[in-house]
Write an enzyme that holds these catalytic residues in place. Sequence first.
Site, PDB file in Angstrom:
ATOM      1  N   ASP A  84       0.219   5.464   0.471  1.00 50.73           N
ATOM      2  CA  ASP A  84      -0.871   6.327   0.925  1.00 50.73           C
ATOM      3  C   ASP A  84      -0.589   7.812   0.842  1.00 50.73           C
ATOM      4  O   ASP A  84       0.515   8.274   1.159  1.00 50.73           O
ATOM      5  CB  ASP A  84      -1.179   6.061   2.411  1.00 50.73           C
ATOM      6  N   GLU A  96      -3.115  10.578   2.804  1.00 50.76           N
ATOM      7  CA  GLU A  96      -4.336  10.818   3.559  1.00 50.76           C
ATOM      8  C   GLU A  96      -4.309  12.250   4.073  1.00 50.76           C
ATOM      9  O   GLU A  96      -3.269  12.711   4.570  1.00 50.76           O
ATOM     10  CB  GLU A  96      -4.486   9.841   4.725  1.00 50.76           C
ATOM     11  N   GLU A 144       0.840  -1.194   0.000  1.00 51.83           N
ATOM     12  CA  GLU A 144       0.000   0.000   0.000  1.00 51.83           C
ATOM     13  C   GLU A 144       0.879   1.249   0.000  1.00 51.83           C
ATOM     14  O   GLU A 144       1.930   1.272   0.651  1.00 51.83           O
ATOM     15  CB  GLU A 144      -0.911  -0.009   1.229  1.00 51.83           C
ATOM     16  N   GLU A 157       4.980   6.065   8.791  1.00 53.67           N
ATOM     17  CA  GLU A 157       4.266   7.318   8.590  1.00 53.67           C
ATOM     18  C   GLU A 157       5.199   8.523   8.550  1.00 53.67           C
ATOM     19  O   GLU A 157       6.140   8.616   9.339  1.00 53.67           O
ATOM     20  CB  GLU A 157       3.244   7.538   9.712  1.00 53.67           C
ATOM     21  N   ASN A 169       2.145   7.103   4.073  1.00 51.52           N
ATOM     22  CA  ASN A 169       2.573   5.834   4.651  1.00 51.52           C
ATOM     23  C   ASN A 169       2.840   4.862   3.510  1.00 51.52           C
ATOM     24  O   ASN A 169       2.389   5.065   2.376  1.00 51.52           O
ATOM     25  CB  ASN A 169       1.501   5.275   5.591  1.00 51.52           C
TER      26      ASN A 169
END
Length: 292
Positions: free
Chosen positions: A104, A106, A102, A131, A121
């Site tokens: 990310d 966000e 994954e 993170e 992340n």
Amino acid sequence: MATEFKSLVAVIFISAMSFQSCFVNANFYADTYFNWGAEHSYIFGNGEDLNLVLDNVAGSGVQTYNSYLFGSIEMLIKLVPGNSAGTVTAYYLSSTGDYHDEIDFEFLGNSSGEPYTMHTNIFTQGKGNREQQFKLWFDPTADFHNYTIHWNPHAVVWFVDSIPIRVYRNYKSEGIGFPDQQGMQVYSSLWNADNWATQGGLVKIDWSCAPFTAGLRKFNARACKWNGPVSIYQCAYPIYANWWTSPVYKQLSWDQQGKLKWVRDNHMVYNYCTDYERFNWQMAPECSKPQY
């Protein structure tokens, strides 16, 4: 020899040009579907625009039909304006299963007048806890901005308006996980995360401000379509069609490194590699490796 040199320059030039934000262009009707909250989302503008909506009944989300391995995933996003505390607008790549990969973006909402937190992340084989967070240097609710995940066999690079903000290099040969074995679909969603998103969950959503709307525009996946395990080789092979394997994308340029340093020096607010207390001084091995 001169002809070969000119051909090489042309390949690099075309590859570099293909990464400019002005080439972002796709169709939400053709490339994505609603995976939840379809009644809270709508596509318009001939399929180039999509609004995700959150109210006290439900949020909403979309994902791509296709999965991808390597390339550039681009989206223009305009975040929820005003008092967005407790909301999260997510834009990410992910495979499925317990050992998923994954990557990310966000965006954690905040009280009116306070800046958004941009949360990044990366997961490899189901392992995350990598993170890094930033405060944006512009108002992300006033207009659309380009958020790009560029991913090739050498590194993952997160870009905001063509400015690199983070790099995660491939050290798989040293036993450090890297996402190069699984195709990932592209997802975007707007949802209620007031149990953690704003000041650790201290600030809850003010539903009197609902509905909350995030705008998405001109999604583009200029990437290698995943066709099963054979793609692990096909998408990484250094040929002209796989433009992301060009030498120009193997390392950030000096100009890009300067911009990266500016962002990290002035706008980074959290880095897992310096959170010694959280990890009891047992830091992730990539933290001691050069990333840029």
